[in-house]
Design an enzyme around this catalytic site. Structure first.
Site, PDB file in Angstrom:
ATOM      1  CG  HIS A   1      -1.787   1.159   1.402  1.00  0.00           C
ATOM      2  ND1 HIS A   1      -2.212   1.972   0.359  1.00  0.00           N
ATOM      3  CD2 HIS A   1      -2.339   1.688   2.539  1.00  0.00           C
ATOM      4  CE1 HIS A   1      -2.965   2.938   0.839  1.00  0.00           C
ATOM      5  NE2 HIS A   1      -3.053   2.785   2.162  1.00  0.00           N
TER       6      HIS A   1
ATOM      7  CB  CYS B   1     -10.391   3.177   5.295  1.00  0.00           C
ATOM      8  SG  CYS B   1      -8.846   2.237   5.457  1.00  0.00           S
TER       9      CYS B   1
ATOM     10  N   GLY C   1      -7.073   7.835   6.587  1.00  0.00           N
ATOM     11  CA  GLY C   1      -6.637   8.248   7.912  1.00  0.00           C
ATOM     12  C   GLY C   1      -7.300   9.525   8.366  1.00  0.00           C
TER      13      GLY C   1
END
Length: 459
Positions: free
Chosen positions: A390, A422, A424
């Protein structure tokens, strides 16, 4: 005056409904998404925003993988140059380049991206900028370009993503405002991502075994896709150097394969790993996404421009949504963003044939898949970030290439695809794409006997 009256009489006759005994005709139909659905086109569909090419580098483990000694701008250069070389596009025609990137200092990364554009062969007249919406930055870049094309700012643009987690890491610059102690959600914005993973697992009952099983499946599918050559269409080989940390000796290498995939990953092996963020937790190094280096780039344009230039249409950009969620469980973002994006496209979850959901942590990936009741056979069919890695700013652009190439391989059995992740500090993002050759002029119409099923907007 008599002629004018006759003309009005003729027009009124033409507006009368056909008798029920007349032959069937093509007419508008009831739209399941409602009378104000966003999923619509103009009469010639020329204003569709389409993807004509999407490439990425291999994804490599940070600090010890194939790109550990590669300058970040070299990764971006490779994918930008590939877009030009493989499409023969005149670089002067590009209206803007937007690059999603997260960890590097803003001004420095903006300059590195400008340098990469020059290295790739773009003239000084083509502008470039960066965008940072954390883990969705690459997808946000694509969405920004699509929106600008739709608005008429330009006809051709590039959405890209770049991250070197070897060169840049997660750090907080300066002191933290003591005011954060008065706001719980502000405090939660500062939680380590691993703690938010633990929060998701605890709050929504995602077990350690479910998380480890998701990791095993990700590695298995990614290994199978690599062995079958599925990633060859999307990966641009990068010739770079590897420096021996002991001797300092440099060796030239060409990187063309993701180096984080572990085909031998097993439940028994993962069960031996200790939790990383909480003593009694369930998030481990084995069921978390890898820290990685990589880049991706997506070439978008108006459909009519693509057709005029003879470019193949890989996909159609249909919708995008970014949403906010509780920062303490930021991983649930896709469970909220996907329904929003799908609704915006005038579709339902059941209409979607493939999903690329970023596997930041197995806990949040499992939760989102279960919450939306998605068929596992439709989700991350070639593995995800648990196996591939990622690289924060690049993931969105990487997913576009992976999704659209898989949709192309599946053909008529796969029309709509969704990308989501998603974010942060408590957000989620999602985008809907349609397979490039799936569109025809009568998509939402069929033969009926009368007008009584017309949408009320047309009455």
């Amino acid at each position: 005056m008599e002629k004018a009256i006759n003309r009005q009489r003729v027009l009124l006759q033409q507006l009368q409904p056909f008798p029920s005994s007349s032959s069937p005709l093509i007419s508008a139909s009831v739209c399941a998404a409602g009378d104000s659905a966003a999923y619509q086109r103009n009469s010639c569909f020329g204003d569709d925003v389409v993807v004509v090419a999407a490439y990425r580098t291999a994804i490599c483990k940070s600090k010890r993988g194939g790109f550990k000694d590669t300058y970040p701008e070299e990764l971006l250069t490779a994918v930008l140059k590939a877009l030009l070389d493989k499409t023969n596009l005149n670089p002067n025609e590009v209206g803007d380049i937007v690059v999603g990137t997260v960890l590097a200092p803003g001004s420095q990364r903006a300059t590195e991206c400008r340098m990469a554009a020059f290295y790739a062969g773009f003239p000084e007249t083509v502008p470039i900028r960066t965008v940072n919406r954390q883990c969705s930055s690459g997808l946000q870049a694509v969405a920004d370009v699509a929106a600008s094309i739709k608005a008429g700012f330009y006809d051709i643009g590039i959405g890209a993503g770049l991250e070197s987690m070897t060169a840049n890491s997660v750090v907080w610059d300066g002191s933290i405002n003591p005011k954060v102690n008065k706001f719980q959600q502000v405090q939660d914005c500062l939680l380590p991502m691993g703690i938010t993973s633990e929060n998701v697992a605890f709050r929504y009952g995602v077990t350690r075994q479910e998380q480890d099983q998701a990791a095993v499946e990700s590695h298995r599918k990614a290994a199978a896709a690599t062995a079958a050559g599925k990633f060859k269409e999307e990966i641009v080989p990068v010739t770079t150097k590897i420096v021996d940390p002991k001797t300092g000796e440099e060796k030239q290498v060409t990187i063309s394969v993701d180096d984080g995939i572990r085909p031998e990953t097993s439940l028994s092996g993962l069960a031996k790993l200790r939790p990383v963020f909480k003593k009694d937790g369930s998030t481990t190094a084995g069921n978390s996404s890898q820290v990685s280096d990589g880049a991706g780039a997506v070439l978008l344009m108006r459909r009519d421009v693509a057709m005029q230039k003879g470019f193949p249409i890989l996909g159609v950009f249909r919708s995008f949504a970014a949403v906010g969620v509780d920062p303490a469980v930021m991983g649930v973002g896709p469970a909220v963003a996907i329904p929003a994006a799908v609704k915006s496209a005038g579709l339902q979850i059941e209409d979607v044939d493939l999903f690329e959901i970023n596997e930041a942590f197995a806990s949040q990936f499992v939760y989102c898949r279960k919450k939306l009741e998605l068929d596992p056979a439709k989700v991350n069919v070639n593995g995800g970030a648990l196996a591939l890695g990622h690289p924060l700013g690049a993931t969105g652009a990487r997913c576009v290439s992976t999704l659209l190439n898989e949709m192309k391989r599946r053909g008529k059995d796969c029309r709509f695809g969704v990308i989501s992740m998603c974010i942060g500090s408590g957000m989620g993002a999602a985008a809907v794409f349609e397979r490039g050759d799936a569109v025809d002029g009568l998509t939402n119409a069929w033969q009926i006997q009368s007008h009584n099923l017309l949408s009320k907007d047309a009455m």
